[in-house]
Enzyme design. Structure first.
Site, PDB file in Angstrom:
ATOM      1  N   ARG A   2       0.800  -1.221   0.000  1.00 15.73           N
ATOM      2  CA  ARG A   2       0.000   0.000   0.000  1.00 15.73           C
ATOM      3  C   ARG A   2       0.838   1.279   0.000  1.00 15.73           C
ATOM      4  O   ARG A   2       0.290   2.381  -0.047  1.00 15.73           O
ATOM      5  CB  ARG A   2      -0.949  -0.018   1.211  1.00 15.73           C
ATOM      6  CG  ARG A   2      -1.888  -1.241   1.175  1.00 15.73           C
ATOM      7  CD  ARG A   2      -3.128  -1.042   1.998  1.00 15.73           C
ATOM      8  NE  ARG A   2      -3.795   0.180   1.613  1.00 15.73           N
ATOM      9  CZ  ARG A   2      -4.789   0.721   2.302  1.00 15.73           C
ATOM     10  NH1 ARG A   2      -5.235   0.120   3.377  1.00 15.73           N
ATOM     11  NH2 ARG A   2      -5.349   1.852   1.913  1.00 15.73           N
ATOM     12  N   HIS A  46      -8.208  -2.736  12.161  1.00  8.77           N
ATOM     13  CA  HIS A  46      -7.763  -1.415  12.628  1.00  8.77           C
ATOM     14  C   HIS A  46      -8.544  -0.997  13.871  1.00  8.77           C
ATOM     15  O   HIS A  46      -9.663  -1.476  14.093  1.00  8.77           O
ATOM     16  CB  HIS A  46      -8.061  -0.363  11.539  1.00  8.77           C
ATOM     17  CG  HIS A  46      -7.168  -0.409  10.343  1.00  8.77           C
ATOM     18  ND1 HIS A  46      -7.657  -0.430   9.054  1.00  8.77           N
ATOM     19  CD2 HIS A  46      -5.819  -0.395  10.221  1.00  8.77           C
ATOM     20  CE1 HIS A  46      -6.634  -0.426   8.199  1.00  8.77           C
ATOM     21  NE2 HIS A  46      -5.511  -0.420   8.880  1.00  8.77           N
ATOM     22  N   CYS A  48     -13.076   4.422   5.844  1.00  4.86           N
ATOM     23  CA  CYS A  48     -11.859   4.133   5.061  1.00  4.86           C
ATOM     24  C   CYS A  48     -11.803   4.834   3.720  1.00  4.86           C
ATOM     25  O   CYS A  48     -10.711   5.013   3.184  1.00  4.86           O
ATOM     26  CB  CYS A  48     -11.753   2.651   4.739  1.00  4.86           C
ATOM     27  SG  CYS A  48     -12.240   1.591   6.052  1.00  4.86           S
TER      28      CYS A  48
HETATM   29  C1  CIR Z   1      -6.330  -3.504   3.827  1.00  9.95           C
HETATM   30  O1  CIR Z   1      -6.223  -4.618   4.329  1.00  9.95           O
HETATM   31  O2  CIR Z   1      -5.467  -2.643   3.939  1.00  9.95           O
HETATM   32  C2  CIR Z   1      -7.577  -3.200   3.028  1.00  9.95           C
HETATM   33  N1  CIR Z   1      -8.019  -4.418   2.382  1.00  9.95           N
HETATM   34  C3  CIR Z   1      -8.673  -2.640   3.893  1.00  9.95           C
HETATM   35  C4  CIR Z   1      -8.332  -1.316   4.486  1.00  9.95           C
HETATM   36  C5  CIR Z   1      -9.464  -0.718   5.242  1.00  9.95           C
HETATM   37  N2  CIR Z   1      -9.102   0.545   5.748  1.00  9.95           N
HETATM   38  C6  CIR Z   1      -9.523   1.042   6.896  1.00  9.95           C
HETATM   39  O3  CIR Z   1     -10.205   0.364   7.640  1.00  9.95           O
HETATM   40  N3  CIR Z   1      -9.126   2.248   7.230  1.00  9.95           N
END
Ligand code: CIR
Length: 255
Positions: free
Chosen positions: A84, A159, A247
Site C-alpha cells: 500500500r 484497525h 476508510c
Molecule cells: C487492507 O487490508 O489494507 C484493506 N483491504 C482494507 C483497508 C481498510 N481501511 C480502513 O479500515 N481504514
C-alpha cells in the site's frame, strides 16, 4: 468540509485481507456503492475531490489509511502493508495545497484506520499495521499542536476504527470484544449490537453521520442516542475487502 476519495480500482480483487476469507468482489457493484457513498457525503455538505485513479493498487480506494489530517497539519503515513505504500505520493500531492505536511518514516508504520481523533486526544491502535515507532513519530509531529497520542491494543479486527469511532460530540461507538471501552476516558461509549460486530465504523460529520445500512440494530440504537442525522449507505462489496465507511475518504475542514 472537503473529502478526498479515489475510485475503486480494478485490482480490488487482489486486496489485502487479514481477518476475512477472500470472497468474489463485484467491481461494478463496488463502484456503484462507492458512488452512493460520495453522494451521501455530498448530501452532508462535503465537497468531494478525486485523487488520481490507481487501478494497479488493490487497496487504493481506502484512502483513509494514507494520511492523518488535522486542522493544523497533515501526517502522511507509512502503511503497514508494503503493497500500500505507493498510494501515499498522490495523497501528498493533493494535501500539499491544504496543510503543512509531516511524514512517518521507516521503520515506523502507521495506518490512518488506526488513528481515532477525539478532539485533542488521539487514540492509536497498536495492530499489525501500526507499530510503536510509528505511533511515537505521530506523537512527535503532533505534540507541538497540543495533541496527546495514546496507543491502545486492538484484537480480532484490522484497525482501531474497525472497533471504535466517534459518533457524537462526546460519544464513541465501540465493539467491546475488539477494544476496551476504557481506552476512551472522558467519552461516553455505546456498544454495537453483538450480532453486528462491524457496526462500530461510522463516519461522524457533526450534523450527520454516515453508517453502513446493513447494521440496522446498531444504527437504530445510535439514532436514539445521537442528535446527528444518520445517513445509511450500502457498503457490502467493500466490506469484503475489510473496508468500512471511514476508510474511503480523507475528510478535512477547508481552510
Ligand atoms: C487492507 O487490508 O489494507 C484493506 N483491504 C482494507 C483497508 C481498510 N481501511 C480502513 O479500515 N481504514
Amino acid at each position: 468540509m472537503i473529502a478526498w476519495t479515489r475510485q475503486v480500482p480494478e485490482a480490488i480483487t487482489r486486496c489485502e485481507l487479514t481477518h476475512l476469507e477472500r470472497e468474489p468482489i463485484n467491481l461494478a457493484r463496488a463502484r456503484v456503492e462507492h458512488g452512493l457513498y460520495e453522494a451521501a457525503l455530498a448530501s452532508c455538505g462535503v465537497d468531494i475531490r478525486h485523487l488520481p485513479p490507481r487501478d494497479d493498487l488493490p487497496d487504493s480506494v481506502f484512502v483513509e489509511d494514507t494520511a492523518v489530517v488535522l486542522d493544523e497539519v497533515a501526517v502522511l503515513t507509512r502503511p503497514g502493508a508494503a503493497s500500500r505504500r505507493d498510494e501515499v505520493p498522490s495523497v501528498r500531492d493533493a494535501l500539499a495545497a491544504h496543510r503543512a505536511l509531516r511524514s512517518i518514516e521507516g521503520p515506523g508504520t502507521l495506518d490512518g484506520g488506526d488513528v481515532l481523533v477525539l478532539e485533542r486526544d488521539i487514540v492509536v491502535g497498536l495492530t499489525p499495521r501500526t507499530n510503536l515507532t510509528g505511533i511515537r513519530q505521530l506523537r512527535e509531529h503532533l505534540a507541538p499542536f497540543g495533541y496527546t497520542v495514546t496507543p491502545v491494543p486492538v484484537r480480532g479486527c484490522l484497525h482501531l476504527k474497525s472497533a471504535a469511532t466517534r459518533a457524537g460530540p462526546r460519544l464513541v461507538v465501540v465493539n467491546p470484544s475488539w477494544v476496551d471501552p476504557a481506552a476512551f476516558p472522558g467519552w461516553e461509549t455505546v456498544p454495537v449490537d453483538p450480532r453486528e460486530p462491524f457496526a462500530a465504523n461510522v463516519l461522524w460529520l457533526g450534523g450527520s453521520m454516515i453508517v453502513a445500512e446493513s447494521f440496522a440494530r446498531t444504527n437504530g440504537m445510535l439514532s436514539r442516542v445521537t442528535e446527528s442525522r444518520l445517513v445509511p449507505v450500502p457498503a457490502s462489496e467493500l466490506a469484503k475487502a475489510e473496508g468500512g465507511v471511514t476508510c474511503c475518504s480523507i475528510v478535512l475542514r477547508d481552510s
